[in-house]
Design a protein around this motif. Structure first.
Motif, mmCIF file in Angstrom:
data_model
loop_
_atom_site.group_PDB
_atom_site.id
_atom_site.type_symbol
_atom_site.label_atom_id
_atom_site.label_comp_id
_atom_site.label_asym_id
_atom_site.label_seq_id
_atom_site.Cartn_x
_atom_site.Cartn_y
_atom_site.Cartn_z
ATOM 1 N N GLY A 1 -4.715 1.603 4.481
ATOM 2 C CA GLY A 1 -4.785 0.780 5.679
ATOM 3 C C GLY A 1 -4.422 1.551 6.935
ATOM 4 O O GLY A 1 -5.119 1.448 7.954
ATOM 5 N N ASP A 2 -3.360 2.342 6.873
ATOM 6 C CA ASP A 2 -2.914 3.108 8.037
ATOM 7 C C ASP A 2 -3.964 4.123 8.488
ATOM 8 O O ASP A 2 -4.131 4.373 9.685
ATOM 9 N N LEU A 3 -4.670 4.729 7.528
ATOM 10 C CA LEU A 3 -5.659 5.757 7.851
ATOM 11 C C LEU A 3 -7.047 5.177 8.110
ATOM 12 O O LEU A 3 -7.991 5.931 8.390
ATOM 13 N N GLY A 4 -7.188 3.856 7.993
ATOM 14 C CA GLY A 4 -8.470 3.220 8.253
ATOM 15 C C GLY A 4 -9.553 3.583 7.254
ATOM 16 O O GLY A 4 -10.727 3.702 7.602
ATOM 17 N N ARG A 5 -9.180 3.724 5.980
ATOM 18 C CA ARG A 5 -10.135 4.169 4.959
ATOM 19 C C ARG A 5 -10.545 3.065 3.990
ATOM 20 O O ARG A 5 -11.176 3.337 2.980
ATOM 21 N N LEU A 6 -10.197 1.822 4.276
ATOM 22 C CA LEU A 6 -10.493 0.738 3.338
ATOM 23 C C LEU A 6 -11.990 0.588 3.102
ATOM 24 O O LEU A 6 -12.418 0.135 2.043
ATOM 25 N N THR B 1 -12.981 4.749 -1.644
ATOM 26 C CA THR B 1 -11.912 3.768 -1.846
ATOM 27 C C THR B 1 -12.096 2.925 -3.115
ATOM 28 O O THR B 1 -11.117 2.704 -3.837
ATOM 29 N N ARG C 1 -3.472 12.439 3.915
ATOM 30 C CA ARG C 1 -3.964 12.753 5.258
ATOM 31 C C ARG C 1 -4.565 14.157 5.346
ATOM 32 O O ARG C 1 -5.563 14.381 6.049
ATOM 33 N N ASN D 1 -14.193 3.174 3.178
ATOM 34 C CA ASN D 1 -14.781 4.443 2.750
ATOM 35 C C ASN D 1 -15.396 4.348 1.362
ATOM 36 O O ASN D 1 -14.985 3.526 0.536
#
Length: 413
Positions: free
Chosen positions: A138-143, A148, A373, A145
């Protein structure tokens, strides 16, 4: 009266301290788990300020914390999700188990701790932290991708494997005979299979029975049902955590969503108490002797988790960059590693196992967000450097050194 006042002061100080540590972790954008463990070390046996009056209550809160962790995890998946993942992603689950459980077992045997400790430490190094990984995604905005779903499939398989693994560990640390242990495992598998069958066939019926428009009634029914099933499971030597996980799977739809919203604050509170409780039972002076094995395990199992994610994403035809991201994201260990180690610590299997697990989780829960990251950028940088070295150096007239002098080199136009 005096003892109750001391209890309120101690427990209030614990909760306030956990809140401040959680706020600090939020500002620094990393998991609060290592801070909770450190708080437990500070207030436990051999720490700066040992607790007295509130320790028994903290122990009960820790048990509730484990139950709520597994319940909330079960709410994330439906029985059909689990069946689908088993059918399509089981090879990735097998590779995950082989690459990440074996280093833990090997270290335990090399240290002379015996087969029971080897099985426990294998679980500690095998299971990734669903909570930390979900937060990192969630923090890296990869949901959204492509890699995932692969990551989530591996986590689902690990969580499902816990339903089989935890009863085995429970039987082993309890010192049950082969026959008794086999009966325990058979009961666990039977119960798990029955619950999955009921959840697939009658999940909607169960959800309607539990459902209520009144948040208070919904909270009481779900929490009471979960604790009741967890207690029965523990009485059958199956594992309270497995019972809670299966209750979560059985609930679906609006009930699951409403329960998730209602119980999230309670889960966070009691999960934090659980990590403190684990730290309370670890003497800080026992950590330095096991820091080298913990570091070795951390380095090795970070590499094996990256390899697992890369292989699974490659199998799903994800791009090379996505493969590295998948591997780096899976590195974090956390709550379930501590749950597994806690079973052995409570049973007194191996005195050094608790300190080693604590040191290992402290390292991995900090390392995990960093690998999530930076694994892909670092891998890309190394690949570009290798490619640059592979290109022949140009000669004085601008042609490659190994080019045929009679050839014409194509220009940009």
């Amino acid at each position: 009266m005096h003892s109750s006042a001391i209890f309120l002061i101690e427990f209030g100080a614990i909760i306030l301290g956990l809140g401040l540590l959680g706020r600090l972790a939020g500002r620094l954008r990393f998991s609060p788990i290592p801070l909770y463990l450190l708080a437990g070390l500070a207030f436990g046996e051999g720490g700066l300020l040992p607790l007295g009056a509130s320790e028994e209550f903290v122990a009960i809160g820790a048990e509730i914390g484990v139950v709520l962790l597994l319940l909330m995890l079960g709410l994330e998946y439906t029985a059909s999700d689990l069946v689908s993942n088993l059918r399509t992603q089981y090879p990735a689950g097998l590779v995950d188990c082989a690459l990440n459980a074996l280093p833990g077992a090997a270290i335990a045997l090399l240290l002379g701790w015996g087969p029971v400790a080897a099985v426990v430490l294998a679980g500690v190094t095998w299971i990734s932290s669903s909570g930390v990984i979900a937060k990192v995604l969630g923090d890296l905005g990869r949901l959204g991708n492509r890699e995932t779903p692969v990551i989530l499939s591996i986590l689902v398989l690990e969580d499902l494997a816990m339903a089989v693994y935890l009863p085995i560990v429970t039987a082993l640390v309890a010192g049950l005979s082969l026959a008794a242990g086999s009966v325990t495992l058979a009961v666990a598998l039977g119960v798990a299979g029955l619950v999955l069958f009921v959840a697939v066939r009658y999940g909607r019926v169960i959800s309607r029975f539990v459902s209520s428009d009144d948040p208070e009634k919904l909270l009481l029914v779900v929490l009471g049902l979960t604790l009741l099933v967890a207690g029965i499971a523990q009485q059958l030597q199956v594992s309270a955590a497995v019972g809670a996980f299966l209750v979560g799977i059985a609930l679906s739809g609006e009930v699951a969503e409403g329960t998730h919203n209602l119980l999230s604050p309670l889960r966070d509170l009691f999960a934090a108490v659980f990590f403190v409780f684990f730290g309370l039972h670890t003497d800080p002076s026992s950590i330095p002797p096991v820091i080298v094995p913990a570091l070795v395990l951390a380095i090795v199992t970070a590499g094996t988790k990256i390899a697992t994610g890369y292989w699974a994403a490659k199998r799903a035809e994800v791009s090379v960059r996505g493969r590295w991201r998948a591997g780096g994201t899976l590195v974090a260990r956390g709550e379930f590693s501590i749950v597994i180690a806690g079973l052995a610590v409570t049973a007194g299997v191996e005195p050094a196992l608790g300190p080693l697990a604590t040191a290992y989780v402290l390292i991995m829960v900090v390392l995990g967000p960093l690998t999530a990251r930076y694994t892909e950028p670092v891998a890309g940088l190394l690949a570009r450097r290798r490619a640059a070295r592979a290109v022949p150096a140009p000669s004085g007239d601008g042609t490659p050194a190994d080019a045929d002098p009679g050839q014409h080199v194509a220009t940009g136009d």
